[in-house]
Structures are given as structure tokens and as C-alpha cells.
Design an enzyme around this catalytic site. Structure first.
Site, PDB file in Angstrom:
ATOM      1  N   TYR A   1       0.833  -1.206   0.000  1.00  9.82           N
ATOM      2  CA  TYR A   1       0.000   0.000   0.000  1.00  9.82           C
ATOM      3  C   TYR A   1       0.870   1.260   0.000  1.00  9.82           C
ATOM      4  O   TYR A   1       1.831   1.370   0.771  1.00  9.82           O
ATOM      5  CB  TYR A   1      -0.935   0.043   1.218  1.00  9.82           C
ATOM      6  CG  TYR A   1      -2.010  -1.028   1.236  1.00  9.82           C
ATOM      7  CD1 TYR A   1      -2.319  -1.778   0.107  1.00  9.82           C
ATOM      8  CD2 TYR A   1      -2.737  -1.280   2.391  1.00  9.82           C
ATOM      9  CE1 TYR A   1      -3.309  -2.753   0.127  1.00  9.82           C
ATOM     10  CE2 TYR A   1      -3.730  -2.257   2.430  1.00  9.82           C
ATOM     11  CZ  TYR A   1      -4.003  -2.988   1.288  1.00  9.82           C
ATOM     12  OH  TYR A   1      -4.982  -3.946   1.328  1.00  9.82           O
TER      13      TYR A   1
ATOM     14  N   LEU B   1     -21.319   3.079  -0.674  1.00  5.13           N
ATOM     15  CA  LEU B   1     -22.305   2.750   0.362  1.00  5.13           C
ATOM     16  C   LEU B   1     -22.363   3.802   1.490  1.00  5.13           C
ATOM     17  O   LEU B   1     -22.981   3.563   2.520  1.00  5.13           O
ATOM     18  CB  LEU B   1     -22.024   1.354   0.924  1.00  5.13           C
ATOM     19  CG  LEU B   1     -22.410   0.208  -0.038  1.00  5.13           C
ATOM     20  CD1 LEU B   1     -21.804  -1.114   0.411  1.00  5.13           C
ATOM     21  CD2 LEU B   1     -23.937   0.083  -0.141  1.00  5.13           C
ATOM     22  N   THR B   2     -21.711   4.929   1.271  1.00 10.85           N
ATOM     23  CA  THR B   2     -21.888   6.028   2.230  1.00 10.85           C
ATOM     24  C   THR B   2     -22.939   7.008   1.716  1.00 10.85           C
ATOM     25  O   THR B   2     -23.319   7.942   2.428  1.00 10.85           O
ATOM     26  CB  THR B   2     -20.578   6.824   2.446  1.00 10.85           C
ATOM     27  OG1 THR B   2     -20.245   7.494   1.218  1.00 10.85           O
ATOM     28  CG2 THR B   2     -19.430   5.921   2.862  1.00 10.85           C
TER      29      THR B   2
HETATM   30  P1  NAP Z   1     -13.914   1.033   1.537  1.00 13.73           P
HETATM   31  O1  NAP Z   1     -13.683   0.872   2.975  1.00 13.73           O
HETATM   32  O2  NAP Z   1     -15.033   0.328   0.896  1.00 13.73           O
HETATM   33  O3  NAP Z   1     -14.039   2.581   1.169  1.00 13.73           O
HETATM   34  C1  NAP Z   1     -13.178   3.513   1.749  1.00 13.73           C
HETATM   35  C2  NAP Z   1     -13.471   4.892   1.160  1.00 13.73           C
HETATM   36  O4  NAP Z   1     -14.813   5.260   1.459  1.00 13.73           O
HETATM   37  C3  NAP Z   1     -12.597   5.963   1.778  1.00 13.73           C
HETATM   38  O5  NAP Z   1     -11.388   6.094   1.078  1.00 13.73           O
HETATM   39  C4  NAP Z   1     -13.477   7.195   1.665  1.00 13.73           C
HETATM   40  O6  NAP Z   1     -13.426   7.717   0.360  1.00 13.73           O
HETATM   41  C5  NAP Z   1     -14.877   6.635   1.781  1.00 13.73           C
HETATM   42  N1  NAP Z   1     -15.389   6.758   3.144  1.00 13.73           N
HETATM   43  C6  NAP Z   1     -15.051   6.020   4.223  1.00 13.73           C
HETATM   44  N2  NAP Z   1     -15.771   6.389   5.282  1.00 13.73           N
HETATM   45  C7  NAP Z   1     -16.591   7.374   4.868  1.00 13.73           C
HETATM   46  C8  NAP Z   1     -17.579   8.149   5.513  1.00 13.73           C
HETATM   47  N3  NAP Z   1     -17.885   7.969   6.798  1.00 13.73           N
HETATM   48  N4  NAP Z   1     -18.235   9.100   4.775  1.00 13.73           N
HETATM   49  C9  NAP Z   1     -17.946   9.288   3.476  1.00 13.73           C
HETATM   50  N5  NAP Z   1     -17.004   8.579   2.809  1.00 13.73           N
HETATM   51  C10 NAP Z   1     -16.339   7.632   3.502  1.00 13.73           C
HETATM   52  O7  NAP Z   1     -12.623   0.637   0.689  1.00 13.73           O
HETATM   53  P2  NAP Z   1     -11.081   0.453   1.056  1.00 13.73           P
HETATM   54  O8  NAP Z   1     -10.562   1.483   1.994  1.00 13.73           O
HETATM   55  O9  NAP Z   1     -10.364   0.320  -0.235  1.00 13.73           O
HETATM   56  O10 NAP Z   1     -11.063  -0.954   1.757  1.00 13.73           O
HETATM   57  C11 NAP Z   1     -10.956  -1.077   3.152  1.00 13.73           C
HETATM   58  C12 NAP Z   1      -9.661  -1.738   3.500  1.00 13.73           C
HETATM   59  O11 NAP Z   1      -9.659  -3.090   3.036  1.00 13.73           O
HETATM   60  C13 NAP Z   1      -8.419  -1.126   2.840  1.00 13.73           C
HETATM   61  O12 NAP Z   1      -8.011   0.051   3.445  1.00 13.73           O
HETATM   62  C14 NAP Z   1      -7.451  -2.251   2.961  1.00 13.73           C
HETATM   63  O13 NAP Z   1      -6.892  -2.259   4.254  1.00 13.73           O
HETATM   64  C15 NAP Z   1      -8.338  -3.475   2.746  1.00 13.73           C
HETATM   65  N6  NAP Z   1      -8.283  -4.019   1.383  1.00 13.73           N
HETATM   66  C16 NAP Z   1      -7.792  -5.265   1.219  1.00 13.73           C
HETATM   67  C17 NAP Z   1      -7.729  -5.855  -0.024  1.00 13.73           C
HETATM   68  C18 NAP Z   1      -7.162  -7.239  -0.146  1.00 13.73           C
HETATM   69  O14 NAP Z   1      -6.882  -7.704  -1.264  1.00 13.73           O
HETATM   70  N7  NAP Z   1      -6.993  -7.927   0.957  1.00 13.73           N
HETATM   71  C19 NAP Z   1      -8.169  -5.168  -1.155  1.00 13.73           C
HETATM   72  C20 NAP Z   1      -8.690  -3.883  -0.970  1.00 13.73           C
HETATM   73  C21 NAP Z   1      -8.754  -3.321   0.303  1.00 13.73           C
HETATM   74  P3  NAP Z   1     -12.660   9.021  -0.118  1.00 13.73           P
HETATM   75  O15 NAP Z   1     -11.317   8.479  -0.434  1.00 13.73           O
HETATM   76  O16 NAP Z   1     -13.458   9.423  -1.296  1.00 13.73           O
HETATM   77  O17 NAP Z   1     -12.647  10.011   1.002  1.00 13.73           O
END
Ligand code: NAP
Length: 314
Positions: free
Chosen positions: A51, A207-208
Site C-alpha cells: 500500500y 455505500l456512504t
Molecule cells: P472502503 O472501505 O469500501 O471505502 C473507503 C473509502 O470510502 C474511503 O477512502 C473514503 O473515500 C470513503 N469513506 C469512508 N468512510 C466514509 C464516511 N464515513 N463518509 C464518506 N465517505 C467515507 O474501501 P477500502 O478502503 O479500499 O477498503 C478497506 C480496506 O480493506 C483497505 O483500506 C485495505 O486495508 C483493505 N483491502 C484489502 C484488499 C485485499 O486484497 N486484501 C483489497 C482492498 C482493500 P474518499 O477516499 O473518497 O474520502
């Protein structure tokens, strides 16, 4: 904040995904987000060596600083950093762990996860190397990611047969917009006593409720800067049909969509923690508060009915 367990680790039911660190936010903002998370009762921090081109681990370690003891650090190896640093061979597992420990500035990793299956290496070799890390005290627990039910079962069998540490978790994509794990992986987790950690729990923010049908993504949001093909997939009419119906259903029950997205995942006891990502402190605070809605089985059935059109056939 409630807690659940991943093997011997106790973790908050809302975790913080750190893949924005070093990619979309700098070290100072990452520190603000980490401290807001700790202050809101979040204890699980999920990162990976890849990352932010390795910056995420460095930013997380620096931000935790003297508060390291309050955190459960989950990181991952195996994704490609460059031509040399990738995969799941025994030798590389050792090197990757040392590198992550250095970047995180810690003497142990709480949960060390294989980021992707590596078909070129027997799982026995990977598990053997991980087992040594556990015995050395460098790693507390080990987990997998992007594993099918068959791989979960195979790895569990090898660990039991050889007396190795076993994968106590699997991290796969799962959200109201992607219910694929309900086909096989969640059942395998229940059968083998493996905790499930959903990634992309907010479908990258869809989903927000921050994105609206027919409107360009607001500036500074993740999808404002994403490749067009990804934006079109995330903001398809099919997704909006479901998201708008979910938003209405949640509102009829006195909650915003965010509460539903987080709490619906935690309805299943096998889901240990929802590791939503955040780019701002107020997002992590909102996410920490969003998970306390206890949905009934009947409510979950209604929600599942709304999302059914997105369930793809095998
Ligand atoms: P997510 O949690 O589905 O979405 C995160 C994004 O949603 C944030 O960057 C932010 O967007 C927005 N957000 C979050 N909280 C919010 C709120 N309260 N109000 C408005 N917008 C909000 O996606 P993700 O961060 O990519 O995934 C979560 C975690 O899963 C990652 O950080 C990582 O640690 C892990 N992950 C693992 C894999 C794997 O292969 N194992 C793959 C992907 C992710 P903005 O950037 O627009 O502010």
C-alpha cells in the site's frame, strides 16, 4: 466499541483500512486519521507492504508511535512490490516480515496475512515459514486473503497435519454490493473456525451515499480520481438501483445508509471486524459510530432481498 476475536487477538468490530496512506493521503493526514481512530475505540489497523508503494506501513508505524500498545496491527505480504519482492516462497516470507517490521517500527506483527494465493509455491512451504515467524515471536497470528473456500480448507488441513500455526482469518471482498462470500467462503470460515474480515466494506464509498446517480463524483473523492472504467462499474445504474433502495430502507428504519453498510456485515458472528478505509478523521469517527445497529434476522432478510439482483450465479 464492541470487540470480537481473530484467533487469540481481540479486535474492535470497526477497524481502519490503511490503503489510502501514502497513496491518497500524506503522513500528517494519516496520523490525524490514526489518532481519531484510536480515540474512537478502533484497535484494528489493516495495512499491507504494497500500500502506498510501502509508505502505508511507515506512516502507520510513525502515527502509532507511543500508542503502539493500543493497536492490533494487521499487515500483508505477497503482493508485488517489484520484480524481486513478491510471492509466498519461504525465503521471501522471512524477508518480507523483516522489512515490514522495520517500516512499522515494531518488534512484532499481530496478524500477518498472505495477500494473495501464490499457486507457484506449495502452501506447506509458506505455512512452514510463517510458523517459524510465530515461534520466533515476530508474528502473533497468521491470516490469508483472497482465498476461496477450497484454499481455506486446504491450508487448514496442512497446518493441522504438520502442527503449523494456522490461518485464523481470511480477508476477502464483501459488502452489500458484493455478496460473493455467501456462496462458499463464509461457510468454510464457520466450519474451520476462521474469522472473516471484509474488505471494500463501503464499496469504495458508494455505500456512504456520497455519490449520486447521474452526477460526476464530488472533487477529492476516491472515484473523482479513479480510472473511468472503475467509476462506471462502481456507479452503474444497477448499483444505484440497489443503493437508492437500501438508502430508503435504512431511512425508513431511522438510520443513514452508512449504518446499514457497517451493521449488516456485523450481523454475522463470523465477521470479526469491518476495516473501512478513511481519508479524513471525521470519516473514521462516523464509521466507528455506524456499527452499533443490531439488525434482526427479519430485517436482514429484507435487506438481502433488496440486494438480491446483484447476486451473480456460479
Ligand atoms: P472502503 O472501505 O469500501 O471505502 C473507503 C473509502 O470510502 C474511503 O477512502 C473514503 O473515500 C470513503 N469513506 C469512508 N468512510 C466514509 C464516511 N464515513 N463518509 C464518506 N465517505 C467515507 O474501501 P477500502 O478502503 O479500499 O477498503 C478497506 C480496506 O480493506 C483497505 O483500506 C485495505 O486495508 C483493505 N483491502 C484489502 C484488499 C485485499 O486484497 N486484501 C483489497 C482492498 C482493500 P474518499 O477516499 O473518497 O474520502
Amino acid at each position: 466499541m464492541e470487540t470480537r476475536t481473530i484467533g487469540s487477538l481481540e479486535v474492535s468490530t470497526v477497524g481502519l483500512g490503511c490503503n489510502n496512506f501514502g497513496a491518497r493521503i500524506d503522513a500528517a493526514r494519516a496520523a490525524e486519521v490514526v489518532h481519531a481512530a484510536l480515540d474512537a475505540g478502533v484497535t484494528l489497523f489493516d495495512t499491507a507492504d504494497i500500500y502506498g508503494a510501502t509508505k502505508s506501513e511507515t506512516f502507520l508505524g510513525a502515527a502509532l508511535g507511543s500508542r503502539r500498545g493500543e493497536a492490533v496491527i494487521a499487515t500483508k505480504f505477497g503482493g508485488p512490490i517489484d520484480e524481486e519482492r513478491k510471492g509466498a516462497s519461504g525465503a521471501y516470507v522471512k524477508r518480507a516480515a523483516e522489512d515490514s517490521l522495520k517500516r512499522l517500527g515494531t518488534d512484532h506483527i499481530d496478524l500477518y496475512q498472505l495477500h494473495f494465493p501464490d499457486q507457484s509455491v506449495p502452501i506447506e512451504e509458506t505455512l512452514g515459514a510463517l510458523d517459524e515467524l510465530v515461534r520466533e515471536g515476530k508474528v502473533r497470528e497468521i491470516g490469508s486473503s483472497n482465498f476461496s473456500a477450497a484454499l481455506i480448507e486446504e491450508a487448514d488441513g496442512v497446518s493441522r497435519e504438520r502442527g503449523f500455526a494456522r490461518f485464523v482469518s481470511v480477508q476477502n471482498e464483501y459488502s452489500l454490493l458484493n455478496r460473493t462470500p455467501e456462496r462458499h467462503a463464509l461457510t468454510a470460515c464457520e466450519k474451520f473456525g476462521v474469522a472473516f474480515i471484509p474488505y471494500f466494506p463501503l464499496a469504495s464509498g458508494v455505500l456512504t451515499g456520497k455519490y449520486q446517480r447521474g452526477e460526476v463524483p464530488p472533487p477529492q473523492t476516491r472515484l473523482a480520481n479513479a480510472p473511468q472504467e472503475r467509476v462506471e462499474r462502481a456507479l452503474s445504474d444497477r448499483n444505484f438501483d440497489v443503493v437508492e433502495a437500501l438508502e430508503q430502507w435504512a431511512s425508513d428504519h431511522g438510520h443513514p445508509l452508512l449504518d446499514l453498510a457497517m451493521s449488516w456485515l456485523l450481523h454475522r458472528p463470523v465477521v470479526a471486524s469491518v476495516i473501512a478505509g478513511a481519508t479524513r478523521p471525521e470519516q473514521v469517527r462516523a464509521n466507528a459510530e455506524a456499527a452499533s445497529w443490531k439488525l434482526t434476522d427479519a430485517e436482514v432478510a429484507e435487506v438481502d432481498e433488496i440486494t438480491a439482483p446483484l447476486m451473480r450465479k456460479d
